[in-house]
Design a protein around this motif. Structure first.
Motif, mmCIF file in Angstrom:
data_model
loop_
_atom_site.group_PDB
_atom_site.id
_atom_site.type_symbol
_atom_site.label_atom_id
_atom_site.label_comp_id
_atom_site.label_asym_id
_atom_site.label_seq_id
_atom_site.Cartn_x
_atom_site.Cartn_y
_atom_site.Cartn_z
ATOM 1 N N GLU A 296 -3.020 -6.340 -33.805
ATOM 2 C CA GLU A 296 -2.541 -5.442 -32.750
ATOM 3 C C GLU A 296 -1.193 -4.821 -33.152
ATOM 4 O OE1 GLU A 296 -0.924 -5.826 -28.208
ATOM 5 O OE2 GLU A 296 -2.506 -7.202 -28.795
ATOM 6 N N ARG B 229 7.192 -7.354 -32.961
ATOM 7 C CA ARG B 229 6.013 -6.887 -32.199
ATOM 8 C C ARG B 229 4.898 -7.920 -32.260
ATOM 9 N NH1 ARG B 229 6.685 -2.039 -34.852
ATOM 10 N NH2 ARG B 229 4.680 -2.196 -35.968
ATOM 11 N N TRP B 230 4.726 -8.533 -33.425
ATOM 12 C CA TRP B 230 3.689 -9.566 -33.581
ATOM 13 C C TRP B 230 3.945 -10.722 -32.615
ATOM 14 C CZ3 TRP B 230 3.252 -13.192 -38.445
ATOM 15 C CH2 TRP B 230 2.129 -14.034 -38.293
ATOM 16 N N GLY C 106 -1.612 -2.104 -35.409
ATOM 17 C CA GLY C 106 -2.372 -0.979 -34.868
ATOM 18 C C GLY C 106 -3.824 -0.964 -35.297
ATOM 19 N N GLU C 107 -4.374 -2.153 -35.605
ATOM 20 C CA GLU C 107 -5.788 -2.246 -36.028
ATOM 21 C C GLU C 107 -6.626 -2.976 -34.971
ATOM 22 O OE1 GLU C 107 -6.482 -3.733 -39.956
ATOM 23 O OE2 GLU C 107 -4.995 -2.397 -40.832
ATOM 24 N N ALA D 1 3.384 -9.562 -28.979
ATOM 25 C CA ALA D 1 1.946 -9.416 -28.707
ATOM 26 C C ALA D 1 1.287 -10.787 -28.565
ATOM 27 C CB ALA D 1 1.271 -8.614 -29.819
ATOM 28 N N ALA E 154 -7.668 -6.102 -39.387
ATOM 29 C CA ALA E 154 -8.853 -6.198 -38.514
ATOM 30 C C ALA E 154 -9.848 -7.231 -39.055
ATOM 31 C CB ALA E 154 -9.520 -4.833 -38.375
ATOM 32 N N ARG F 46 -8.586 -10.646 -38.208
ATOM 33 C CA ARG F 46 -8.844 -10.969 -36.788
ATOM 34 C C ARG F 46 -10.295 -11.420 -36.589
ATOM 35 N NH1 ARG F 46 -7.730 -6.091 -33.541
ATOM 36 N NH2 ARG F 46 -9.711 -5.425 -34.401
ATOM 37 N N SER G 119 -0.614 -12.222 -25.248
ATOM 38 C CA SER G 119 -1.994 -12.700 -25.363
ATOM 39 C C SER G 119 -2.128 -14.136 -24.849
ATOM 40 C CB SER G 119 -2.405 -12.606 -26.832
ATOM 41 O OG SER G 119 -3.726 -12.983 -26.989
ATOM 42 N N ALA H 78 -5.115 -12.110 -33.944
ATOM 43 C CA ALA H 78 -5.466 -10.868 -33.240
ATOM 44 C C ALA H 78 -4.206 -10.091 -32.871
ATOM 45 C CB ALA H 78 -6.273 -11.199 -31.972
ATOM 46 N N ALA H 79 -3.148 -10.815 -32.509
ATOM 47 C CA ALA H 79 -1.872 -10.157 -32.181
ATOM 48 C C ALA H 79 -1.252 -9.518 -33.416
ATOM 49 C CB ALA H 79 -0.907 -11.190 -31.578
#
Length: 199
Positions: A195, A9-10, A198-199, A13, A145, A148, A17, A191-192
């Motif tokens: 994401e 997923r990372w 889920g933050e 994402a 978060a 990020r 992006s 940031a990904a």
């Protein structure tokens, strides 16, 4: 605990992006680089996602090592080896575990960032991707978060700096006033990660 799906997923994402931000990365790279940072990374991460779908590695370390190899073989310029080294060394540090904790990811990512510093010879303050990655890893112990926010702050903080490493360093004082494209794309990578969490 973070499994192989989380790391896929990372990467997915990150690819999305980079896709969205390709033009901005290229615009940042125009005055101080070869104006190809966005397109190079877009090609690389598109290839990463395609390869992960085909091969489906089943451990976090294997996902990152495969992604790193793919970036090295498809991305031109310095970005391929630097991003490839970051992901491969992080993946190698994670080992063969089927799941890893956040502290293990933080430690592994620090190993990856150290390898990038060694490869590129850059330190914080040199106006490179390191300016986003080092604060991100430092903040990762707190939360995804926070990492990020730290990466984005680090990328912004490259604007007033004079480049001391990489292609932009050839410009000397003319590199001042431009946000570093490598630090910017590194902030997208972090940031990904947030994401994916889920933050």
């Amino acid at each position: 605990m973070l499994d192989a799906d989380f790391f896929r997923r990372w990467m997915t994402a990150t690819a999305a992006s980079v896709d969205r931000e390709t033009e901005r990365l290229t615009a940042l790279d125009s005055p101080i680089g070869d104006a190809d940072h966005g397109s190079n990374l877009q090609r690389g991460f598109t290839a990463v996602v395609a390869t992960l779908e085909k091969e489906a590695p089943d451990t976090p370390g294997a996902v990152l090592m495969l992604a790193g190899r793919q970036l090295i073989s498809t991305v031109g310029g310095a970005s391929g080896p630097l991003y490839g080294t970051l992901l491969r060394r992080t993946g190698k540090a994670l080992g063969d575990a089927a799941e890893v904790g956040e502290q293990e990811l933080t430690d592994a990512l620090r190993t990856g960032v150290d390898a990038v510093m060694q490869l590129g010879g850059a330190a914080p303050g040199d106006k490179t991707m390191i300016d986003a990655l080092v604060p991100a890893v430092d903040a990762l112990g707190e939360s995804f978060a926070a990492a990020r926010a730290a990466a984005e702050g680090g990328a912004l903080a490259t604007t007033p700096l004079q480049a001391r490493k990489g292609r932009a360093s050839y410009l000397g004082e003319r590199s001042i006033g431009h946000q570093d494209p490598g630090a910017t794309s590194s902030a997208l990578l972090v940031a990904a990660l947030a994401e994916a969490a889920g933050e």
